[in-house]
Write a protein that holds these residues in place. Structure first.
Motif, PDB file in Angstrom:
ATOM      1  N   LEU A 173       2.328 -24.397 -39.652  1.00  9.26           N
ATOM      2  CA  LEU A 173       1.409 -23.807 -38.428  1.00  9.26           C
ATOM      3  C   LEU A 173       1.551 -22.350 -38.518  1.00  9.26           C
ATOM      4  CD1 LEU A 173      -0.306 -24.176 -36.151  1.00  9.26           C
ATOM      5  CD2 LEU A 173       1.691 -24.094 -34.556  1.00  9.26           C
ATOM      6  N   SER A 176      -1.025 -21.080 -41.308  1.00  6.10           N
ATOM      7  CA  SER A 176      -2.471 -21.017 -40.915  1.00  6.10           C
ATOM      8  C   SER A 176      -2.860 -20.906 -39.530  1.00  6.10           C
ATOM      9  CB  SER A 176      -2.921 -22.497 -41.352  1.00  6.10           C
ATOM     10  OG  SER A 176      -2.072 -23.394 -40.791  1.00  6.10           O
ATOM     11  N   LYS A 177      -2.146 -20.276 -38.608  1.00  4.36           N
ATOM     12  CA  LYS A 177      -2.670 -20.058 -37.491  1.00  4.36           C
ATOM     13  C   LYS A 177      -3.910 -19.323 -37.341  1.00  4.36           C
ATOM     14  CE  LYS A 177       1.201 -20.158 -34.588  1.00  4.36           C
ATOM     15  NZ  LYS A 177       2.150 -19.453 -33.510  1.00  4.36           N
ATOM     16  N   THR A 178      -5.057 -19.572 -36.596  1.00  3.84           N
ATOM     17  CA  THR A 178      -6.013 -18.844 -36.519  1.00  3.84           C
ATOM     18  C   THR A 178      -5.938 -18.125 -34.889  1.00  3.84           C
ATOM     19  OG1 THR A 178      -7.149 -20.829 -35.285  1.00  3.84           O
ATOM     20  CG2 THR A 178      -7.422 -20.474 -37.729  1.00  3.84           C
ATOM     21  N   ARG A 181      -0.706 -19.706 -30.548  1.00  2.84           N
ATOM     22  CA  ARG A 181      -0.651 -21.202 -29.867  1.00  2.84           C
ATOM     23  C   ARG A 181       0.555 -21.149 -29.330  1.00  2.84           C
ATOM     24  NH1 ARG A 181      -5.766 -23.352 -30.681  1.00  2.84           N
ATOM     25  NH2 ARG A 181      -6.487 -23.158 -32.681  1.00  2.84           N
ATOM     26  N   GLU A 309      -5.592 -27.357 -37.946  1.00  2.00           N
ATOM     27  CA  GLU A 309      -5.705 -25.925 -37.755  1.00  2.00           C
ATOM     28  C   GLU A 309      -5.710 -25.450 -39.334  1.00  2.00           C
ATOM     29  OE1 GLU A 309      -4.845 -22.290 -35.373  1.00  2.00           O
ATOM     30  OE2 GLU A 309      -6.102 -24.254 -35.645  1.00  2.00           O
ATOM     31  N   HIS A 312      -9.145 -25.820 -40.351  1.00  2.00           N
ATOM     32  CA  HIS A 312      -9.983 -25.000 -39.728  1.00  2.00           C
ATOM     33  C   HIS A 312      -9.856 -23.584 -40.218  1.00  2.00           C
ATOM     34  CE1 HIS A 312     -12.040 -23.018 -36.319  1.00  2.00           C
ATOM     35  NE2 HIS A 312     -11.017 -22.278 -36.034  1.00  2.00           N
ATOM     36  N   TYR A 313      -8.882 -23.090 -40.737  1.00  2.00           N
ATOM     37  CA  TYR A 313      -8.414 -21.800 -41.376  1.00  2.00           C
ATOM     38  C   TYR A 313      -8.992 -21.732 -42.672  1.00  2.00           C
ATOM     39  CZ  TYR A 313      -5.285 -18.141 -43.352  1.00  2.00           C
ATOM     40  OH  TYR A 313      -4.912 -16.961 -43.950  1.00  2.00           O
ATOM     41  N   GLY A 329     -11.626 -27.322 -35.548  1.00  2.00           N
ATOM     42  CA  GLY A 329     -10.732 -26.673 -34.439  1.00  2.00           C
ATOM     43  C   GLY A 329     -10.464 -27.353 -33.016  1.00  2.00           C
ATOM     44  N   PHE A 332      -7.193 -29.421 -31.914  1.00  2.00           N
ATOM     45  CA  PHE A 332      -5.884 -28.770 -31.918  1.00  2.00           C
ATOM     46  C   PHE A 332      -5.448 -28.626 -30.457  1.00  2.00           C
ATOM     47  CE2 PHE A 332      -2.614 -25.603 -31.509  1.00  2.00           C
ATOM     48  CZ  PHE A 332      -2.212 -25.886 -32.803  1.00  2.00           C
TER      49      PHE A 332
END
Length: 347
Positions: A173, A176-178, A181, A309, A312-313, A329, A332
């Motif tokens: 996570l 690759s966090k956008t 969170r 996620e 989505h990244y 996304g 999530f």
């Protein structure tokens, strides 16, 4: 490189494959990306007379511990002579210089990967129930395979498996966090706090071969409604096999969340068994009680959220192939919320 096979240079592939299995390819090669995969790229390749399936990691952003082609190839090769149906494997390439990433080649299995309730609804409730029931039966068969007996004794490290899973998916996570969170961080904190007590209370009897991403559309089902092959073994390892069962239930529960249809909504089909029926069938096949599944469900919700996620990244980087990624996304937050509910309050 053909527009039909992004990530697969057919000329380079042929040069390499001719060295591995001389004379097998007889004519000019063509290929296409097989629809459905939102992670690794899967291609159908043909010379007009024979067919091969080629699998490689996605283009662009790839997590260090994900998309392991060697792991997929090893697992399926080892299971070839067991009661678990898998495709025949042909060759594996660890050299990224050939296609830009490691890859492997296996047989093309005739079968359907059921991904939607609409597909199953066309079959009727009885056939749907039969297909879903066999899915659980095959999972139970996998979990009874002796890893050492098929050469997989060193395939994973069962001791501390759950703790490593919690840590690894937390790291995935972070990689690759956008966006921020906070709820996901809270779920991860609770999983971390509880994992030691779960592993301490386990006597090791649940250790076996874990598929890691078991669900209906990772099975190829024949026209006779029997499972012809289990595919997508990139996350396979040795560990607590209840993680497979929990993830299967979480995939099924997507249909009741706002994320329905982003991955699979098969559980909406008439005749599809409930989660409780899946658990009962699996427990009967194994001849034992499953115990409290709360932790395993919480971990499964977290894992699936992190997978979404990551996809989505890659979509935001323009490194996905296919349609529908602009909506991935949205799954999530509902998954994280469901994970917190499954895990409950802190002890």
């Amino acid at each position: 490189m053909s527009e039909d096979t992004p990530g697969l240079d057919l000329a380079a592939f042929r040069r390499w494959y001719d060295e591995q299995r001389p004379g097998e390819i007889a004519g000019e090669l063509s290929g296409r990306v097989i629809a459905g995969g939102r992670s690794n790229l899967t291609y159908e390749v043909t010379d007009g007379a024979a067919w091969w399936i080629v699998r490689r990691p996605p283009l662009g952003h790839v997590q260090a511990t994900a998309h392991d082609m060697g792991r997929e190839y090893t697992a399926m090769t080892a299971l070839r002579d067991t009661d678990v149906p898998v495709p025949t494997t042909y060759a594996h390439c660890a050299d990224p210089d050939v296609l830009g990433a490691p890859f492997y080649v296996m047989e093309r299995v005739e079968g359907t990967a059921y991904r939607s309730a609409e597909q199953l609804a066309a079959l009727g409730p009885e056939r749907t129930a039969s297909i879903a029931g066999e899915m659980v039966d095959v999972l139970a068969k996998l979990h009874t395979v002796d890893p050492a007996g098929v050469g997989l004794a060193e395939f994973g490290r069962p001791a501390g498996f759950l703790e490593r899973q919690v840590r690894r998916w937390g790291q995935q996570l972070e990689g690759s966090k956008t966006t921020d969170r906070p709820d996901a961080d809270e779920l991860h904190r609770r999983l971390t706090a509880r994992v030691a007590s779960v592993e301490t209370g386990d006597d090791g009897s649940w250790v076996g071969i874990v598929h890691g991403d078991y669900r209906l559309d990772n099975l190829l089902t024949g026209a006779d409604d029997h499972v012809k092959a289990v595919v997508d073994w990139e996350m396979a390892t040795l560990g607590d096999v209840r993680t497979d069962l929990a993830l299967l239930l979480v995939y099924d529960r997507l249909s009741s969340l706002p994320a329905a249809g982003l991955v699979s909504d098969v559980s909406n089909a008439p005749g599809y068994p409930t989660g409780e029926e899946h658990l009962a069938r699996y427990a009967a096949a194994r001849g034992r009680d499953l115990g409290d599944m709360g932790f395993h469900l919480g971990l499964a919700y977290f894992k699936l959220a992190v997978i979404l996620e990551g996809i989505h990244y890659r979509f935001l980087q323009g490194a996905t192939v296919g349609e529908g990624f602009d909506r991935i996304g949205a799954g999530f937050d509902p998954l994280i919320s469901a994970g917190l509910d499954a895990l409950g309050e802190d002890d």
